[in-house]
Scaffold this active site. Structure first.
Site, PDB file in Angstrom:
ATOM      1  CG  ASP A 150       7.794  -2.300   2.332  1.00  0.00           C
ATOM      2  OD1 ASP A 150       7.444  -1.882   3.354  1.00  0.00           O
ATOM      3  OD2 ASP A 150       9.042  -1.675   2.283  1.00  0.00           O
ATOM      4  CG  ASP A 192      -7.938  -7.232  -2.899  1.00  0.00           C
ATOM      5  OD1 ASP A 192      -8.255  -8.648  -2.589  1.00  0.00           O
ATOM      6  OD2 ASP A 192      -7.772  -6.814  -4.162  1.00  0.00           O
TER       7      ASP A 192
HETATM    8 MG    MG Z   1      -9.069 -10.323  -3.710  1.00  0.00          MG
END
Ligand code: MG
Ligand code: NAI
Length: 330
Positions: free
Chosen positions: A203, A227
């Site tokens: 975070d 990702d």
């Molecule tokens: Mg992606």
């Protein structure tokens, strides 16, 4: 040195940007042999599979592969499986590399030059899910082997860059999985005394990417975190339209633009080839042709700064005109 390059156009604008990528590769002063292979939706309709065995063999045999994009049906189609997922599994492409560099575009921030190294085979995307009516569970799989090889690759890549590595995790909450990832990461980085190593909770990393992205060199993290962070970082430097990616395995490597098959503009000759050219630069770097990789990167930057540009970047140029200019800048 001579190299074999596998080309997979896929669907949609893949048929435009991959030939442009080939034209660029042909302009580079290397001895390259090209092999064409098929994958995607049109391949599925023709052959009953989106990923023929011959394509897997061609990728494995090549020194590197340049991949366009494939179209996926929106609803479930019997027998259709994503060729990207298939290639990743068949070839054990365990690392996803996302370079993020400032471009001379008005909307982007200067001074950013980082590489996000994402574990690509396990974590929350390991596919271990189950559900009842009232409860759904996804297992997060982190292994010592998976963590070790991704961190080792990140260390090797950091050595070729500014020699700083940030380990991103959430070990304070995900004590078992991120705890193992963190423990292995520090054990591996201890073998690289030349690197400056630090760690961030995911975070905090997400926030620092916005507040001071210039501080990052190489980041290494698990599948889901990588990702999300890589798309976040791409937004700082011109968005997905310019973003390339690499998928690295033990015996194969596939480089691609991050964008999809863009059916809305396919066939018009106006697809932006620059993300694919960024993938070409990564491919050359992977082959060890560092000087050519740098020349391609600088040519891309010159064209972004001075044009001509395709309509998605506010210009009026065609794919062919941009390609010609990038080659002229080499
Ligand atoms: Mg992606
Ligand atoms: P997309 O990336 O194909 O397109 C999104 C928007 O960006 C469209 O307006 C498109 O015209 C534009 N765009 C994308 N690349 C461009 C380029 N090089 N030059 C100019 N404009 C560009 O994403 P979308 O529309 O969500 O997906 C379309 C298809 O692509 C779907 O079938 C999807 O499954 C597939 N896809 C495939 C990927 C891959 O093969 N790696 C990745 C993402 C989507």
């Amino acid at each position: 040195m001579s190299y074999t390059i596998c080309l997979i156009e896929g669907d949609g604008i893949g048929h435009e940007v991959i030939p442009a990528g080939r034209t660029l590769l042909e302009a580079v002063g290397l001895d390259l042999t090209f092999v064409q292979a098929e994958a995607g939706w049109a391949t599925f309709q023709r052959e009953g599979t989106a990923l023929p065995q011959a394509t897997i063999a061609a990728v494995r045999a090549a020194d590197a592969t340049l991949f366009g994009a494939v179209s996926s049906p929106l609803s479930r189609v019997d027998g259709y499986r994503s060729p990207i997922v298939g290639l990743r599994r068949e070839l054990d492409l365990y690392a996803n590399l996302r370079p993020v560099r400032s471009q001379p575009l008005a909307a982007t921030r200067a001074g950013i030059d980082m590489l996000i190294v994402r574990e690509n085979s396990e974590g929350l995307y390991a596919g271990r899910e189950r559900a009842t009516d009232d409860e759904a569970i996804t297992e997060r799989v982190i292994t010592r082997r998976g963590s070790e090889r991704i961190v080792r690759l990140a260390c090797e890549l950091a050595l070729q860059r500014r020699k700083a590595l940030t380990i991103v995790h959430k070990a304070n909450v995900l004590r078992a999985t991120c705890g193992l990832f963190r423990e292995v990461a520090f054990a591996v980085t201890a073998e690289y005394p030349g690197l400056l190593v630090d760690e961030l909770l995911v975070d905090t990393a997400a926030m620092r990417l916005i507040t001071d992205p210039e501080r990052f060199d190489v980041l290494v993290t698990t599948n889901l975190f990588g990702d999300i962070l890589s798309d976040e970082a791409a937004a700082l430097v011109g968005g997905l339209g310019l973003a390339p990616a690499g998928n690295i395995g033990v015996g194969a490597a596939i480089f691609e633009p991050v964008h999809g098959s863009a059916p809305d503009i396919a066939g018009q000759g106006i697809a932006n080839p620059l993300a694919t050219f960024g993938a070409v630069a990564m491919l050359l770097q992977h082959l060890g042709e560092v000087a050519w990789a740098g020349r391609v990167e600088r040519a891309i930057e010159q064209v972004i700064a001075a044009g001509p540009l395709t309509p998605d970047l506010g210009g009026q140029a065609t794919t062919a005109q941009v390609t010609e200019r990038v080659i002229a800048c080499l």
